[in-house]
Write a protein that holds these residues in place. Structure first.
Motif, PDB file in Angstrom:
ATOM      1  N   ALA A  90       0.829  -1.204   0.000  1.00  0.00           N
ATOM      2  CA  ALA A  90       0.000   0.000   0.000  1.00  0.00           C
ATOM      3  C   ALA A  90       0.866   1.257   0.000  1.00  0.00           C
ATOM      4  CB  ALA A  90      -0.926  -0.008   1.218  1.00  0.00           C
ATOM      5  N   ARG A  91       1.953   1.233   0.762  1.00  0.00           N
ATOM      6  CA  ARG A  91       2.844   2.391   0.839  1.00  0.00           C
ATOM      7  C   ARG A  91       3.474   2.687  -0.524  1.00  0.00           C
ATOM      8  NH1 ARG A  91       7.898   2.530   0.748  1.00  0.00           N
ATOM      9  NH2 ARG A  91       8.181   0.342   1.339  1.00  0.00           N
ATOM     10  N   ILE A  92       3.922   1.642  -1.209  1.00  0.00           N
ATOM     11  CA  ILE A  92       4.556   1.822  -2.527  1.00  0.00           C
ATOM     12  C   ILE A  92       3.566   2.430  -3.521  1.00  0.00           C
ATOM     13  CG2 ILE A  92       5.517   0.602  -4.520  1.00  0.00           C
ATOM     14  CD1 ILE A  92       6.659  -1.446  -2.485  1.00  0.00           C
ATOM     15  N   LEU A  93       2.352   1.883  -3.560  1.00  0.00           N
ATOM     16  CA  LEU A  93       1.356   2.396  -4.509  1.00  0.00           C
ATOM     17  C   LEU A  93       0.945   3.818  -4.172  1.00  0.00           C
ATOM     18  CD1 LEU A  93       1.350  -0.543  -5.399  1.00  0.00           C
ATOM     19  CD2 LEU A  93      -1.150  -0.464  -5.487  1.00  0.00           C
ATOM     20  N   ARG A  94       0.840   4.116  -2.886  1.00  0.00           N
ATOM     21  CA  ARG A  94       0.475   5.477  -2.472  1.00  0.00           C
ATOM     22  C   ARG A  94       1.544   6.480  -2.903  1.00  0.00           C
ATOM     23  NH1 ARG A  94      -4.465   7.576  -0.730  1.00  0.00           N
ATOM     24  NH2 ARG A  94      -4.091   9.553   0.323  1.00  0.00           N
ATOM     25  N   GLU A  95       2.786   6.092  -2.719  1.00  0.00           N
ATOM     26  CA  GLU A  95       3.889   6.987  -3.068  1.00  0.00           C
ATOM     27  C   GLU A  95       3.961   7.227  -4.577  1.00  0.00           C
ATOM     28  OE1 GLU A  95       8.790   6.942  -3.128  1.00  0.00           O
ATOM     29  OE2 GLU A  95       7.714   5.617  -1.741  1.00  0.00           O
ATOM     30  N   LEU A  96       3.942   6.143  -5.349  1.00  0.00           N
ATOM     31  CA  LEU A  96       4.188   6.247  -6.789  1.00  0.00           C
ATOM     32  C   LEU A  96       3.016   6.817  -7.581  1.00  0.00           C
ATOM     33  CD1 LEU A  96       6.081   2.916  -7.547  1.00  0.00           C
ATOM     34  CD2 LEU A  96       7.036   5.188  -7.157  1.00  0.00           C
ATOM     35  N   PHE A  97       1.787   6.492  -7.164  1.00  0.00           N
ATOM     36  CA  PHE A  97       0.639   6.798  -8.015  1.00  0.00           C
ATOM     37  C   PHE A  97      -0.367   7.773  -7.407  1.00  0.00           C
ATOM     38  CE2 PHE A  97       1.846   2.307  -9.061  1.00  0.00           C
ATOM     39  CZ  PHE A  97       2.583   2.645 -10.190  1.00  0.00           C
ATOM     40  N   VAL A  98      -0.077   8.265  -6.200  1.00  0.00           N
ATOM     41  CA  VAL A  98      -0.960   9.262  -5.578  1.00  0.00           C
ATOM     42  C   VAL A  98      -0.161  10.490  -5.163  1.00  0.00           C
ATOM     43  CG1 VAL A  98      -2.640   9.726  -3.758  1.00  0.00           C
ATOM     44  CG2 VAL A  98      -2.474   7.422  -4.731  1.00  0.00           C
ATOM     45  N   LEU A 100       3.323  11.255  -5.244  1.00  0.00           N
ATOM     46  CA  LEU A 100       4.360  11.797  -6.128  1.00  0.00           C
ATOM     47  C   LEU A 100       3.782  12.559  -7.326  1.00  0.00           C
ATOM     48  CD1 LEU A 100       7.383  12.079  -6.516  1.00  0.00           C
ATOM     49  CD2 LEU A 100       7.398   9.879  -7.702  1.00  0.00           C
ATOM     50  N   PRO A 101       2.818  12.002  -8.071  1.00  0.00           N
ATOM     51  CA  PRO A 101       2.256  12.768  -9.200  1.00  0.00           C
ATOM     52  C   PRO A 101       1.624  14.084  -8.758  1.00  0.00           C
ATOM     53  CG  PRO A 101       1.619  10.462  -9.330  1.00  0.00           C
ATOM     54  CD  PRO A 101       2.232  10.652  -7.986  1.00  0.00           C
ATOM     55  N   LYS A 102       0.932  14.065  -7.622  1.00  0.00           N
ATOM     56  CA  LYS A 102       0.276  15.287  -7.126  1.00  0.00           C
ATOM     57  C   LYS A 102       1.306  16.339  -6.750  1.00  0.00           C
ATOM     58  CE  LYS A 102      -2.727  17.017  -3.456  1.00  0.00           C
ATOM     59  NZ  LYS A 102      -3.500  16.642  -2.229  1.00  0.00           N
ATOM     60  N   ASP A 103       2.367  15.933  -6.039  1.00  0.00           N
ATOM     61  CA  ASP A 103       3.370  16.900  -5.594  1.00  0.00           C
ATOM     62  C   ASP A 103       4.181  17.451  -6.761  1.00  0.00           C
ATOM     63  OD1 ASP A 103       2.447  16.444  -3.086  1.00  0.00           O
ATOM     64  OD2 ASP A 103       4.234  15.427  -2.326  1.00  0.00           O
ATOM     65  N   ILE A 104       4.476  16.613  -7.751  1.00  0.00           N
ATOM     66  CA  ILE A 104       5.192  17.101  -8.932  1.00  0.00           C
ATOM     67  C   ILE A 104       4.318  18.082  -9.710  1.00  0.00           C
ATOM     68  CG2 ILE A 104       6.088  16.426 -11.201  1.00  0.00           C
ATOM     69  CD1 ILE A 104       7.222  13.917  -9.942  1.00  0.00           C
ATOM     70  N   GLU A 105       3.036  17.773  -9.790  1.00  0.00           N
ATOM     71  CA  GLU A 105       2.106  18.680 -10.488  1.00  0.00           C
ATOM     72  C   GLU A 105       2.028  20.032  -9.777  1.00  0.00           C
ATOM     73  OE1 GLU A 105      -1.122  19.281 -13.473  1.00  0.00           O
ATOM     74  OE2 GLU A 105       0.748  18.169 -13.303  1.00  0.00           O
ATOM     75  N   THR A 152      14.221  15.581  -7.022  1.00  0.00           N
ATOM     76  CA  THR A 152      14.838  14.717  -6.011  1.00  0.00           C
ATOM     77  C   THR A 152      14.216  14.924  -4.638  1.00  0.00           C
ATOM     78  OG1 THR A 152      16.945  14.758  -7.208  1.00  0.00           O
ATOM     79  CG2 THR A 152      16.994  14.045  -4.907  1.00  0.00           C
ATOM     80  N   LEU A 153      14.102  16.170  -4.211  1.00  0.00           N
ATOM     81  CA  LEU A 153      13.537  16.468  -2.891  1.00  0.00           C
ATOM     82  C   LEU A 153      12.062  16.080  -2.830  1.00  0.00           C
ATOM     83  CD1 LEU A 153      13.933  17.629  -0.092  1.00  0.00           C
ATOM     84  CD2 LEU A 153      13.413  19.911  -1.015  1.00  0.00           C
ATOM     85  N   ILE A 154      11.353  16.303  -3.929  1.00  0.00           N
ATOM     86  CA  ILE A 154       9.935  15.934  -3.983  1.00  0.00           C
ATOM     87  C   ILE A 154       9.771  14.431  -3.800  1.00  0.00           C
ATOM     88  CG2 ILE A 154       7.877  15.879  -5.454  1.00  0.00           C
ATOM     89  CD1 ILE A 154       8.860  18.426  -6.774  1.00  0.00           C
ATOM     90  N   GLN A 155      10.644  13.672  -4.455  1.00  0.00           N
ATOM     91  CA  GLN A 155      10.581  12.213  -4.343  1.00  0.00           C
ATOM     92  C   GLN A 155      10.894  11.748  -2.920  1.00  0.00           C
ATOM     93  OE1 GLN A 155      13.389  11.237  -7.440  1.00  0.00           O
ATOM     94  NE2 GLN A 155      11.794  10.976  -8.979  1.00  0.00           N
ATOM     95  N   GLN A 156      11.867  12.394  -2.282  1.00  0.00           N
ATOM     96  CA  GLN A 156      12.202  12.044  -0.906  1.00  0.00           C
ATOM     97  C   GLN A 156      11.037  12.339   0.034  1.00  0.00           C
ATOM     98  OE1 GLN A 156      15.758  14.342  -0.217  1.00  0.00           O
ATOM     99  NE2 GLN A 156      17.092  12.862  -1.265  1.00  0.00           N
ATOM    100  N   GLU A 157      10.394  13.476  -0.158  1.00  0.00           N
ATOM    101  CA  GLU A 157       9.260  13.841   0.686  1.00  0.00           C
ATOM    102  C   GLU A 157       8.076  12.919   0.432  1.00  0.00           C
ATOM    103  OE1 GLU A 157       8.559  17.945  -0.145  1.00  0.00           O
ATOM    104  OE2 GLU A 157      10.091  18.633   1.284  1.00  0.00           O
ATOM    105  N   ALA A 158       7.896  12.484  -0.810  1.00  0.00           N
ATOM    106  CA  ALA A 158       6.796  11.574  -1.137  1.00  0.00           C
ATOM    107  C   ALA A 158       6.981  10.242  -0.416  1.00  0.00           C
ATOM    108  CB  ALA A 158       6.717  11.353  -2.641  1.00  0.00           C
TER     109      ALA A 158
END
Length: 243
Positions: A90-98, A100-105, A152-158
């Motif tokens: 659940a953690r992996i899917l939340r990070e990658l598909f919820v 991270l895309p929202k924070d990058i956007e 990079t920082l966005i990914q770490q925070e995600a």
């Protein structure tokens, strides 16, 4: 589930038994081709992620005691044990598909405001490219070039946000009935528990852990579902077997 549904007033909606892994998955629904691409990517990556986890359990899903909340979608349900692999999945899917895309956007909106506009409801949305814009001169095209930025920082925070969510918010459960009725009175509770215990041939559906009764499974089918409108109108966008 069919038997329990008849105990609740108002013809509660019917739905497939399932465990929600995460919500608000980022999928482009405006372009059918892009939707199909996003769905295939998410499901394929999810299957790979699950298969990469250590097989250190007998069941990914183990049912716990029966429970109820005020919420319509958690009216009557089995709690699900917090198996480490289930939590990690659940953690992996939340990070990658919820997350991270929202924070990058959100960062893209800050860095490239010219690529966005407001819709009729005041929401910030990406500008759609028109044929007219595509035929403009190169000078005009340069004005709409997207500014690149380091994620990079966005990914770490995600990663941190997903870990926090999986610890404090993720509540795995297997819903049995959706209903507005609240609270469930004592007489109805007794009937519910009797039906569950008789159907599953168990002595106590209030037990915190029903592992000894064999109520659980490993693997199954992972589905990406568009949950808009009435439950009967939910649309399965795609699915993949996971074992």
């Amino acid at each position: 589930m069919g038997s329990l549904n008849t105990l609740f007033p108002g013809q509660p909606p019917r739905f497939e038994p399932h465990i929600t892994i995460t919500t608000n998955v980022d999928v482009d629904l405006d372009d059918p081709d892009k939707t199909r691409e996003d769905v295939d990517k998410i499901l394929s990556a999810s299957a790979v992620a699950l298969n990469s986890l250590p097989k250190n359990h007998s069941n990914l899903v183990t049912l716990g005691k029966i429970n109820s909340q005020r919420k319509f979608f958690k009216k009557l349900y089995f709690q699900v044990a917090r198996d480490p692999n289930l939590i990690s999945f659940a953690r992996i899917l939340r990070e990658l598909f919820v997350i991270l895309p929202k924070d990058i956007e959100q960062e893209n909106i800050k860095q490239n405001p010219h690529l966005y506009t407001k819709d009729g409801h005041g929401n910030t949305v990406k500008r759609k490219k028109s044929k007219r814009n595509r035929s403009k001169s190169s000078a005009s095209e340069n004005e709409t070039t997207a500014k690149e930025f380091d994620t990079t920082l966005i990914q770490q925070e995600a990663t941190w946000k997903a870990a926090d969510w999986s610890t404090n918010e993720f509540d795995p459960h297997l819903s049995l009935v959706y209903s507005d009725i609240y609270p469930i009175d004592k007489a109805l509770w007794r009937t519910i528990k009797t039906r569950i215990q008789d159907y599953l041939n168990i002595e106590n559906c209030d037990a915190d852990d029903l592992t000894d009764n064999g109520l659980g499974w490993d693997g199954g089918v992972l589905k990406l579902v568009l949950c808009e409108g009435d439950v009967a109108n939910w649309i399965t966008l795609g699915s993949v077997d996971v074992h």
